[in-house]
Design a protein around this motif. Sequence first.
Motif, PDB file in Angstrom:
ATOM      1  N   GLY A  19     -47.852  70.873 -56.731  1.00  0.00           N
ATOM      2  CA  GLY A  19     -47.259  70.801 -55.403  1.00  0.00           C
ATOM      3  C   GLY A  19     -47.442  69.496 -54.676  1.00  0.00           C
ATOM      4  N   VAL A  20     -47.925  68.465 -55.368  1.00  0.00           N
ATOM      5  CA  VAL A  20     -48.096  67.139 -54.761  1.00  0.00           C
ATOM      6  C   VAL A  20     -46.961  66.228 -55.232  1.00  0.00           C
TER       7      VAL A  20
ATOM      8  N   ASP B  12     -58.550  62.567 -58.288  1.00  0.00           N
ATOM      9  CA  ASP B  12     -59.755  62.894 -57.525  1.00  0.00           C
ATOM     10  C   ASP B  12     -59.584  62.545 -56.047  1.00  0.00           C
ATOM     11  N   TRP B  13     -58.951  61.396 -55.776  1.00  0.00           N
ATOM     12  CA  TRP B  13     -58.707  60.997 -54.390  1.00  0.00           C
ATOM     13  C   TRP B  13     -57.805  62.008 -53.687  1.00  0.00           C
ATOM     14  N   VAL B  14     -56.716  62.365 -54.348  1.00  0.00           N
ATOM     15  CA  VAL B  14     -55.774  63.307 -53.742  1.00  0.00           C
ATOM     16  C   VAL B  14     -56.452  64.656 -53.510  1.00  0.00           C
TER      17      VAL B  14
ATOM     18  N   ARG C 261     -46.818  62.121 -49.971  1.00  0.00           N
ATOM     19  CA  ARG C 261     -46.501  61.702 -51.334  1.00  0.00           C
ATOM     20  C   ARG C 261     -47.443  60.576 -51.744  1.00  0.00           C
ATOM     21  N   THR C 262     -47.541  60.352 -53.035  1.00  0.00           N
ATOM     22  CA  THR C 262     -48.451  59.329 -53.544  1.00  0.00           C
ATOM     23  C   THR C 262     -47.792  58.571 -54.677  1.00  0.00           C
ATOM     24  N   VAL C 263     -48.186  57.303 -54.834  1.00  0.00           N
ATOM     25  CA  VAL C 263     -47.630  56.464 -55.902  1.00  0.00           C
ATOM     26  C   VAL C 263     -48.752  55.631 -56.514  1.00  0.00           C
TER      27      VAL C 263
ATOM     28  N   LEU D 210     -50.321  57.860 -50.014  1.00  0.00           N
ATOM     29  CA  LEU D 210     -51.486  57.263 -50.674  1.00  0.00           C
ATOM     30  C   LEU D 210     -50.984  56.375 -51.802  1.00  0.00           C
ATOM     31  N   VAL D 211     -51.319  55.096 -51.718  1.00  0.00           N
ATOM     32  CA  VAL D 211     -50.979  54.131 -52.764  1.00  0.00           C
ATOM     33  C   VAL D 211     -52.223  53.880 -53.597  1.00  0.00           C
TER      34      VAL D 211
END
Length: 391
Positions: A256-257, A201-203, A217-219, A134-135
């Motif tokens: 844990g993200v 909130d998105w995650v 993973r997200t950035v 997720l960007v």
Amino acid sequence: MIIKPRVKNFICTTAHPDGCRQNVYEQIQYVKSQPQTKTKKRTLVIGCSTGYGLSSRICAAWGDDAPTIGVCFERPASGNRTATAGWYNTAAFEEFAKEDGIYAKTICGDAYSKEIKDETAKLISQDLGQIDLLVYSLAAPRRQMPDGTVYTSVLKTVDETFTSKSLDLGKNILTEKTVEPATPEEVEATVRVMGGEDWKDWVKALKEKGLLSENFRTVAYSYIGPEMTYPIYNDGTIGQAKKDLYNTAVEMEKEGVSAYVSVNKAVVTQSSSAIPVVPLYMSILYKVMKEKGLHEDTIQQMSRLWNGGLIEGEPKTDIPGRIRLDDWEMRPDVQGEVQEYWDKLTDENLKEYADIDGYWEEFYHLFGFSFDHVDYEADTEAEREIPSISK
């Protein structure tokens, strides 16, 4: 219609569909020329239609052969009014993705809202099953909360008034700008709009629905800049929001993200053009970095990010969870020359020490203007469809 640029208050109120298409095409060709990861990481880009978000989606699709879902808030053409540049960019992106057999769908609406989060979650579940990346590249001036409260971000200092030389973009001359400090309420509002709350909130929303893969993973993207811009940026209201963004990454990591903040290089964007001091600093920075062969635009930065461990392995960080893609910008020799040129600036030598033409070229590129191979004297159909939205 024949579409010409109309600039008002640092914003171009028109956009050229063929120029925007050329912009997307050139970025795709650059990514195709670079190393490929081809891990097919299923990618969601929040704020996918311009700037770093658009370049991120291009890197995912053509650099990683990944299916992508994008979320943006753009406006189609209507009557004599052109669509927004982001609308045309997204239409071109989907056109090229279809040609190359790459999955791409877009959701247009308020990314802050529960409705858009739910719609996105439904599409992920139906088409992709889960996402791997997720960007978060959202740049919006205001945010409406579920209870109807609206927060509006401000470009102000915190605690003290700040005065510095700046660039009058309308006249291309030096001027002096004074920025007043924000109230505590304005600081809070800016953090609510530009900080990490909505990212988290998105995650959370997607995680609760089981839509995040095991290796997810997200950035999110940030900026720090040099000391000369600290009062208005790093230490100002925007800086407070960016610090909250990083703290959110740390919080998610504890939960844990796998979360990162990438501190990117200064580039011309619609929002940065409105920040006092910053356009002048960037014009000098462009001059220095081009002279040293270090200049990068958004697609070059994102390609370096995608090939620097974001997709495979682990990206290099300076502190936990923080990637520094501004490393070339912040090199001591680069910043030393920027400061030297800054001190020498006058109206008479402005073009000697600052890349004003380069700044304006990138500004016009944002809206599809000043590209070679585009006939700006030709009649152009302003209405363009984004296939996945128009269905």
